[in-house]
Scaffold this active site. Structure first.
Site, short mmCIF file in Angstrom:
data_model
loop_
_atom_site.label_atom_id
_atom_site.label_comp_id
_atom_site.label_asym_id
_atom_site.label_seq_id
_atom_site.Cartn_x
_atom_site.Cartn_y
_atom_site.Cartn_z
N ASP A 151 7.96 8.48 12.32
CA ASP A 151 7.78 9.21 11.07
C ASP A 151 7.80 8.18 9.93
O ASP A 151 7.80 6.97 10.18
CB ASP A 151 8.80 10.35 10.91
CG ASP A 151 10.22 9.87 10.61
OD1 ASP A 151 10.45 8.65 10.58
OD2 ASP A 151 11.10 10.74 10.41
N CYS B 193 12.37 7.27 14.40
CA CYS B 193 12.57 7.97 13.13
C CYS B 193 13.78 7.31 12.46
O CYS B 193 14.18 6.21 12.86
CB CYS B 193 12.74 9.48 13.33
SG CYS B 193 14.18 9.99 14.28
N THR C 275 17.06 7.93 12.46
CA THR C 275 18.18 7.71 13.38
C THR C 275 17.74 7.65 14.85
O THR C 275 18.53 7.25 15.71
CB THR C 275 19.18 8.89 13.28
OG1 THR C 275 18.44 10.10 13.58
CG2 THR C 275 19.78 8.99 11.89
N HIS D 42 19.56 8.47 42.73
CA HIS D 42 19.22 8.90 41.36
C HIS D 42 18.05 9.88 41.35
O HIS D 42 17.94 10.70 40.45
CB HIS D 42 18.93 7.69 40.48
CG HIS D 42 20.09 6.73 40.45
ND1 HIS D 42 21.29 7.07 39.87
CD2 HIS D 42 20.24 5.50 40.97
CE1 HIS D 42 22.14 6.06 40.03
NE2 HIS D 42 21.53 5.10 40.69
C1 RB5 Z 1 13.69 11.60 7.72
O1 RB5 Z 1 14.24 11.43 6.46
C2 RB5 Z 1 14.79 11.65 8.76
O2 RB5 Z 1 15.40 12.89 8.73
C3 RB5 Z 1 14.20 11.38 10.12
O3 RB5 Z 1 13.58 10.14 10.11
C4 RB5 Z 1 15.15 11.33 11.30
O4 RB5 Z 1 16.22 10.46 11.08
C5 RB5 Z 1 15.57 12.58 11.90
O5 RB5 Z 1 16.29 12.62 12.91
#
Ligand code: RB5
Length: 144
Positions: free
Chosen positions: A7, A63, A65, A131
């Protein structure tokens, strides 16, 4: 071929991974975004579709996190996604969980570490054996 997507929070990291690993011979299909604000589940679905359709072998999702991407990717049938932030977990999620998607946080990891983890993920094989039974149980859960 490796599907990769991010993203708006993850573009710099995505580009750094493509650059570092292309030099090592990996080929990427870039599913966006290109910096414009976007919703991570849309990108997660685009990358995962490349895998479930057989066009790409594995996927990388970034993204802020890595958590949103991993939640979204794990909703898709046939996808086993792991949030990766250290080398031990990254190696063992391939050896033991046969994960086909790795997720990383652009706001929690440096790009050098991310590229190194991506290489570990892409170069480590599934161990199989005991596994496989556990993966089959996960697939059963998916089909309930
Ligand atoms: C975007 O601001 C943020 O929410 C997204 O990149 C992500 O961390 C969501 O889990």
């Amino acid at each position: 071929m490796i599907a990769i997507g991010c993203d708006h929070a993850g573009c710099e990291m995505k580009n750094a991974i493509i650059e570092a690993l292309s030099e090592k011979g990996y080929e990427f299909k870039d599913m966006g975004c290109n910096g414009e604000p976007c919703d991570y589940p849309v990108i997660a679905e685009a990358v995962c579709n490349e895998i479930t359709s057989g066009s790409c072998e594995k996927g990388i999702l970034i993204c802020g996190t890595g958590i949103g991407m991993s939640i979204a990717a794990n909703k898709i049938k046939g996808i086993r996604a792991a949030l990766c932030s250290d080398s031990f977990s990254t190696k063992f999620t391939r050896l033991h969980n046969d994960t086909n998607v790795m997720c990383m946080g652009a706001r929690t990891l440096g790009v050098g570490l991310a590229a190194e983890l991506a290489e570990i993920f892409l170069s480590t094989g599934f161990e199989g054996g005991r596994h496989q039974r556990r993966i089959d149980l996960i697939t059963e859960l998916e089909n309930k």
